[in-house]
Scaffold this motif. Structure first.
Motif, mmCIF file in Angstrom:
data_model
loop_
_atom_site.group_PDB
_atom_site.id
_atom_site.type_symbol
_atom_site.label_atom_id
_atom_site.label_comp_id
_atom_site.label_asym_id
_atom_site.label_seq_id
_atom_site.Cartn_x
_atom_site.Cartn_y
_atom_site.Cartn_z
ATOM 1 N N ALA A 136 0.830 -1.214 0.000
ATOM 2 C CA ALA A 136 0.000 0.000 0.000
ATOM 3 C C ALA A 136 0.859 1.256 0.000
ATOM 4 C CB ALA A 136 -0.938 -0.001 1.207
ATOM 5 N N ARG A 137 1.935 1.248 0.783
ATOM 6 C CA ARG A 137 2.823 2.423 0.796
ATOM 7 C C ARG A 137 3.458 2.644 -0.570
ATOM 8 N NH1 ARG A 137 5.212 1.023 6.513
ATOM 9 N NH2 ARG A 137 6.601 -0.278 5.252
ATOM 10 N N THR A 138 3.860 1.563 -1.226
ATOM 11 C CA THR A 138 4.445 1.708 -2.564
ATOM 12 C C THR A 138 3.410 2.235 -3.547
ATOM 13 O OG1 THR A 138 6.044 -0.045 -2.122
ATOM 14 C CG2 THR A 138 5.636 0.487 -4.432
ATOM 15 N N ALA A 139 2.210 1.707 -3.498
ATOM 16 C CA ALA A 139 1.140 2.189 -4.385
ATOM 17 C C ALA A 139 0.865 3.667 -4.139
ATOM 18 C CB ALA A 139 -0.128 1.361 -4.183
ATOM 19 N N ASP A 140 0.872 4.066 -2.879
ATOM 20 C CA ASP A 140 0.652 5.468 -2.541
ATOM 21 C C ASP A 140 1.784 6.338 -3.079
ATOM 22 O OD1 ASP A 140 -0.825 7.585 -1.134
ATOM 23 O OD2 ASP A 140 0.972 7.661 0.151
ATOM 24 N N ARG A 141 3.019 5.880 -2.940
ATOM 25 C CA ARG A 141 4.162 6.650 -3.473
ATOM 26 C C ARG A 141 4.045 6.783 -4.984
ATOM 27 N NH1 ARG A 141 7.242 3.111 0.312
ATOM 28 N NH2 ARG A 141 7.710 4.416 2.122
ATOM 29 N N ARG A 143 1.254 6.675 -6.780
ATOM 30 C CA ARG A 143 0.143 7.597 -7.059
ATOM 31 C C ARG A 143 0.587 9.047 -6.907
ATOM 32 N NH1 ARG A 143 -3.008 3.647 -4.865
ATOM 33 N NH2 ARG A 143 -2.747 4.388 -2.748
ATOM 34 N N ARG A 144 1.305 9.340 -5.815
ATOM 35 C CA ARG A 144 1.764 10.714 -5.597
ATOM 36 C C ARG A 144 2.742 11.154 -6.661
ATOM 37 N NH1 ARG A 144 4.023 10.893 0.056
ATOM 38 N NH2 ARG A 144 3.893 8.650 0.006
ATOM 39 N N THR A 147 0.618 11.813 -9.788
ATOM 40 C CA THR A 147 -0.205 13.013 -9.600
ATOM 41 C C THR A 147 0.630 14.274 -9.738
ATOM 42 O OG1 THR A 147 -1.681 11.787 -8.136
ATOM 43 C CG2 THR A 147 -1.787 14.183 -8.009
#
Length: 149
Positions: A136-141, A143-144, A147
């Motif tokens: 999840a942290r990798t996916a969030d990184r 995404r950011r 973006t």
């Protein structure tokens, strides 16, 4: 911000390629591929950080505990951050034949491949919440990063 700093990307790629090298029968010392592969890399002169990433990949500390090998795993520094997160994500979203898989599908595949009483099966059950956070942290990184472009 990128999922992994530019300076660490080559290291991540090397770790991704080498993380399962310890499955080679001629490298078996402890019977735990993460430790055996890391020891091989260390003895072959690869950077210690690379060996440590291989040693600790994808919840290896849970398997080491199941097998009574925590002392052997402790030979290698446990790193926390984007690089081990991305390595776990690469490992746990890729199937045995290199196919893309979701984290849940990959965990199901692993748990079906190993019998319920095996150390790997038990370790992955215990590691799953921790591994899910890494993915999840990798996916969030990612995404950011996307973006911000």
């Amino acid at each position: 911000m990128a999922a992994v700093d530019l300076a660490d990307r080559s290291l991540l790629v090397a770790a991704a390629w080498l993380h399962d090298i310890g499955y080679a029968p001629e490298l078996a010392e402890t019977g735990m591929h993460a430790i055996d592969g890391a020891r091989h890399l260390q003895h072959s002169g690869y950077p210690l950080r690379l060996a440590a990433l291989v040693a600790h990949h994808s919840g290896a500390r849970f398997e080491a505990a199941e097998r009574g090998l925590t002392h052997a795993l402790d030979e290698f520094t446990l790193e926390d951050g984007p690089v081990p997160d991305a390595l776990a994500t690469a490992d746990l979203t890729t199937g045995p034949q290199g196919q893309a898989m979701t984290f849940d599908a990959r965990m199901t595949e692993i748990l079906h491949r190993y019998p319920p009483r095996s150390s790997v099966h038990q370790a992955m059950l215990r590691a799953r919440p921790t591994l899910a956070v890494q993915v999840a942290r990798t996916a969030d990184r990612l995404r950011r990063t996307n973006t911000a472009r």
